[in-house]
Design a protein around this motif. Structure first.
Motif, PDB file in Angstrom:
ATOM      1  N   ALA A  13       0.339  -2.049  -9.219  1.00  0.00           N
ATOM      2  CA  ALA A  13      -0.795  -1.766  -8.335  1.00  0.00           C
ATOM      3  C   ALA A  13      -2.079  -2.120  -9.067  1.00  0.00           C
ATOM      4  O   ALA A  13      -2.174  -1.951 -10.285  1.00  0.00           O
ATOM      5  CB  ALA A  13      -0.811  -0.288  -7.936  1.00  0.00           C
ATOM      6  N   TYR A  14      -3.054  -2.625  -8.323  1.00  0.00           N
ATOM      7  CA  TYR A  14      -4.368  -2.878  -8.917  1.00  0.00           C
ATOM      8  C   TYR A  14      -5.137  -1.574  -9.050  1.00  0.00           C
ATOM      9  O   TYR A  14      -5.081  -0.717  -8.169  1.00  0.00           O
ATOM     10  CB  TYR A  14      -5.165  -3.851  -8.052  1.00  0.00           C
ATOM     11  CG  TYR A  14      -4.649  -5.268  -8.111  1.00  0.00           C
ATOM     12  CD1 TYR A  14      -4.718  -5.994  -9.303  1.00  0.00           C
ATOM     13  CD2 TYR A  14      -4.090  -5.876  -7.003  1.00  0.00           C
ATOM     14  CE1 TYR A  14      -4.244  -7.292  -9.376  1.00  0.00           C
ATOM     15  CE2 TYR A  14      -3.614  -7.177  -7.057  1.00  0.00           C
ATOM     16  CZ  TYR A  14      -3.689  -7.877  -8.247  1.00  0.00           C
ATOM     17  OH  TYR A  14      -3.217  -9.156  -8.321  1.00  0.00           O
ATOM     18  N   LEU A  15      -5.860  -1.449 -10.155  1.00  0.00           N
ATOM     19  CA  LEU A  15      -6.713  -0.283 -10.391  1.00  0.00           C
ATOM     20  C   LEU A  15      -8.172  -0.717 -10.399  1.00  0.00           C
ATOM     21  O   LEU A  15      -8.564  -1.596 -11.167  1.00  0.00           O
ATOM     22  CB  LEU A  15      -6.371   0.353 -11.757  1.00  0.00           C
ATOM     23  CG  LEU A  15      -7.297   1.474 -12.240  1.00  0.00           C
ATOM     24  CD1 LEU A  15      -7.127   2.733 -11.409  1.00  0.00           C
ATOM     25  CD2 LEU A  15      -7.047   1.777 -13.716  1.00  0.00           C
ATOM     26  N   GLY A  16      -8.985  -0.116  -9.494  1.00  0.00           N
ATOM     27  CA  GLY A  16     -10.431  -0.275  -9.578  1.00  0.00           C
ATOM     28  C   GLY A  16     -10.942   0.926 -10.346  1.00  0.00           C
ATOM     29  O   GLY A  16     -10.594   1.136 -11.507  1.00  0.00           O
TER      30      GLY A  16
ATOM     31  N   VAL B  78     -15.974  -2.056  -4.431  1.00  0.00           N
ATOM     32  CA  VAL B  78     -15.975  -2.667  -3.103  1.00  0.00           C
ATOM     33  C   VAL B  78     -14.548  -3.014  -2.662  1.00  0.00           C
ATOM     34  O   VAL B  78     -14.130  -2.715  -1.533  1.00  0.00           O
ATOM     35  CB  VAL B  78     -16.879  -3.920  -3.164  1.00  0.00           C
ATOM     36  CG1 VAL B  78     -16.558  -4.890  -2.058  1.00  0.00           C
ATOM     37  CG2 VAL B  78     -18.346  -3.511  -3.128  1.00  0.00           C
ATOM     38  N   GLY B  79     -13.784  -3.619  -3.564  1.00  0.00           N
ATOM     39  CA  GLY B  79     -12.400  -3.973  -3.215  1.00  0.00           C
ATOM     40  C   GLY B  79     -11.563  -2.727  -2.978  1.00  0.00           C
ATOM     41  O   GLY B  79     -10.742  -2.674  -2.054  1.00  0.00           O
ATOM     42  N   GLY B  80     -11.784  -1.715  -3.804  1.00  0.00           N
ATOM     43  CA  GLY B  80     -11.058  -0.459  -3.650  1.00  0.00           C
ATOM     44  C   GLY B  80     -11.365   0.222  -2.338  1.00  0.00           C
ATOM     45  O   GLY B  80     -10.502   0.888  -1.750  1.00  0.00           O
ATOM     46  N   ASN B  81     -12.595   0.060  -1.867  1.00  0.00           N
ATOM     47  CA  ASN B  81     -12.955   0.670  -0.590  1.00  0.00           C
ATOM     48  C   ASN B  81     -12.102   0.105   0.542  1.00  0.00           C
ATOM     49  O   ASN B  81     -11.616   0.854   1.401  1.00  0.00           O
ATOM     50  CB  ASN B  81     -14.445   0.453  -0.301  1.00  0.00           C
ATOM     51  CG  ASN B  81     -14.900   1.220   0.917  1.00  0.00           C
ATOM     52  OD1 ASN B  81     -14.505   0.914   2.041  1.00  0.00           O
ATOM     53  ND2 ASN B  81     -15.702   2.251   0.719  1.00  0.00           N
TER      54      ASN B  81
END
Lengths: 170, 353
Positions: free
Chosen positions: B25-28, B109-112
């Motif tokens: 998973a990506y983490l912001g 922004v990406g996490g939003n």
């Protein structure tokens, strides 16, 4: 496995080795570095008791993985007073009786410091706008309900700090 | 929280390669992901921290008048960017209506875009949830549904996407830039999130391993800057998710609407673009009667998904009020309470209640 990180913690450079990437910044401060001024309330980013400044910005330490903070500057409530001389935000909280049990107070004070440093003044002349303070402090809950005192304290601290900045610039 | 591997790539290519593995998973900032991991709702085997990737934290003005926002830009930084807020004031207002100052300072922004629904049954491991455990059912049906969908839902899932930010982005034709192992592609934000259908576990058009690298707002979106608002109804004045919200943006000439943009939040699994309502306003007089007709049109297809029929009327009223606020003009100074409905349309000012 070990995860080395560098932190500037309350102005002091620290080299730390994490033994687990799951450690939050909050648990690192409280459980490993004995800085228990930062409080664990909800541990879910809802109450703000764990608020610290990370690279000068207020954040919830409970939602911040310590391993991702490599190279960051962290300021906690323990770093505010200069010896026995309290920070203007701390003095304002005492002057306005802005606490009862005190559990949320370190988070409130760090959040107020972050707020004064970011939006309000930059919005231009908002120094006396209690509504902007209430909105800006909505990430910090106080179950004793000391909000009226907290709002007054933040407004006074903001005035004190901006006067000090102006005096220094003059 | 389960154990996981933590990796911090320096480039987009390294990130995409690292996230290709199953369970990655990506983490912001982790403001949503870490919370869900603590609850055990999410159990990624590997976290790919994208915050140190060069260039992902940039806000760029484009030559054609649009803007490009890197996926790792912090919500607060974007809302406070004077150039951005000047061109896209409703987006800035929506950002400031979301979460708390602490979370906005961290959240990306990406996490939003990628944040998960706040459906309580998704969060509760003891409840049936087709999103969390496909095939287990939907405990929200017949449960507490104040935060649930009235548009685009299915028998399998009635959850909503909780973002404020995405609502004006959908209205303004924002574009999502996506990197994958096969290179770059783009998608309209208004279609980025999937409706549940019979596969509610699939929430966005991202394939496994794909990474949001930027959002783009087209130059045309800045043409609404003088009449653009976001309005959010919530259960307390600040730091609460929308029950319903609306973004409204208008281009006006001689008292008539040249072009209208409308999107709703809190009502569906995606920010809900109301194109029929927009079409109805094109060329119409910019008055309350037209705005009421547009609000009706925006909710024509709405159906309660539980004990939440009131949301349909609330959404109509919020659309109408957002249009009235937009028509009266973007305030020169940001209101003390961004996106608050406790404001008279004529002065745009608001107060805690």
């Amino acid at each position: 496995m070990a995860w080395p990180i560098s932190l500037t913690l309350n102005g002091v450079a620290r080299e730390l080795v994490l033994d687990d990437p799951r450690i939050t910044l909050l648990d690192l401060l409280r459980e490993r570095l004995d800085l228990t001024g930062t409080k664990k309330g909800c541990d879910r980013g809802q109450c703000g008791a764990c608020t610290v400044l990370l690279d000068g910005r207020r954040v919830n330490a409970c939602l911040t993985l310590a391993v991702g903070c490599d190279g960051a500057a962290v300021q906690t409530i323990e770093g505010l007073a200069q010896g026995d001389v309290l920070h203007p935000v701390q003095r304002a909280f005492i002057a306005h009786d802005a606490l009862q049990c005190g559990f949320c107070t370190p988070g409130q004070i760090m959040s107020a410091l972050g707020l004064i440093g970011e939006g309000l003044i930059r919005e231009g002349g908002a120094g006396d706008d209690a509504e902007r303070v209430r909105e800006g402090m909505s990430g910090n809950l106080c179950r004793c309900g000391a909000y009226a005192g907290i709002t007054a304290a933040v407004l006074e601290a903001q005035r004190t700090m901006s006067e000090a900045t102006e005096a220094a610039a003059a | 929280m389960n154990r996981f591997e933590y990796v911090r790539p320096a480039t987009i290519a390294e990130a995409v390669a690292a996230a290709g593995a199953p369970g990655a998973a990506y983490l912001g900032a982790g403001t949503n992901l870490v919370d869900l991991m603590k609850l055990g709702v999410l159990r990624p085997q590997r976290l790919v921290d994208v915050r140190r990737i060069a260039g992902l934290d940039r806000i760029e003005a484009l030559a054609d008048g649009g803007m490009r926002i890197g996926a790792a830009v912090r919500n607060a930084d974007l809302a406070q960017d004077a150039d951005f807020a000047g061109r896209f004031p409703a987006v800035a207002e929506a950002l400031l209506a979301g979460a708390s100052a602490q979370i906005r300072n961290a959240a990306t922004v990406g996490g939003n875009l990628m944040q998960r629904t706040r459906c309580a049954y998704f969060h509760d491991l003891a409840s049936a949830c087709n999103k969390r455990a496909p095939g287990s059912g939907c405990a929200a049906r017949g449960g507490e549904t104040r935060q649930h969908a009235v548009l685009g839902w299915s028998a399998h899932c009635i959850a909503t996407h909780p973002s404020d930010f995405c609502v004006p982005l959908a209205a303004l034709d924002a574009v999502v830039e996506i990197a994958g192992s096969g290179g770059m592609r783009e998608a309209p934000l208004a279609e980025f999130h999937c409706l549940p259908g019979d596969q509610p576990a699939r929430e966005s058009m991202l394939a496994p391993g794909e990474l949001i690298v930027a959002l783009r707002l087209p130059a045309a979106a800045a043409g609404f800057a003088a009449h653009a608002r976001y309005l959010k109804l919530r259960e307390r004045t600040s730091f609460a998710f929308a029950v319903v919200s609306a973004a409204a943006a208008l281009r006006l000439a001689d008292g008539r609407v040249t072009e209208a943009r409308i999107a709703l939040g809190g009502v569906a699994a995606r920010p809900w673009r109301a194109r029929a309502a927009e079409a109805l306003l094109a060329g119409a007089a910019a008055d309350d009667a037209a705005f009421r007709r547009a609000a009706d049109a925006a909710l024509t297809e709405a159906r309660p998904s539980g004990d939440n029929a009131a949301k349909i009327e609330l959404a109509r009223r919020i659309v109408r009020r957002a249009l009235l606020l937009a028509a009266s003009g973007t305030p020169a100074r940001r209101p003390a309470l961004p996106a608050s409905p406790f404001a008279a349309p004529e002065d745009g000012d608001a107060a805690h209640v």
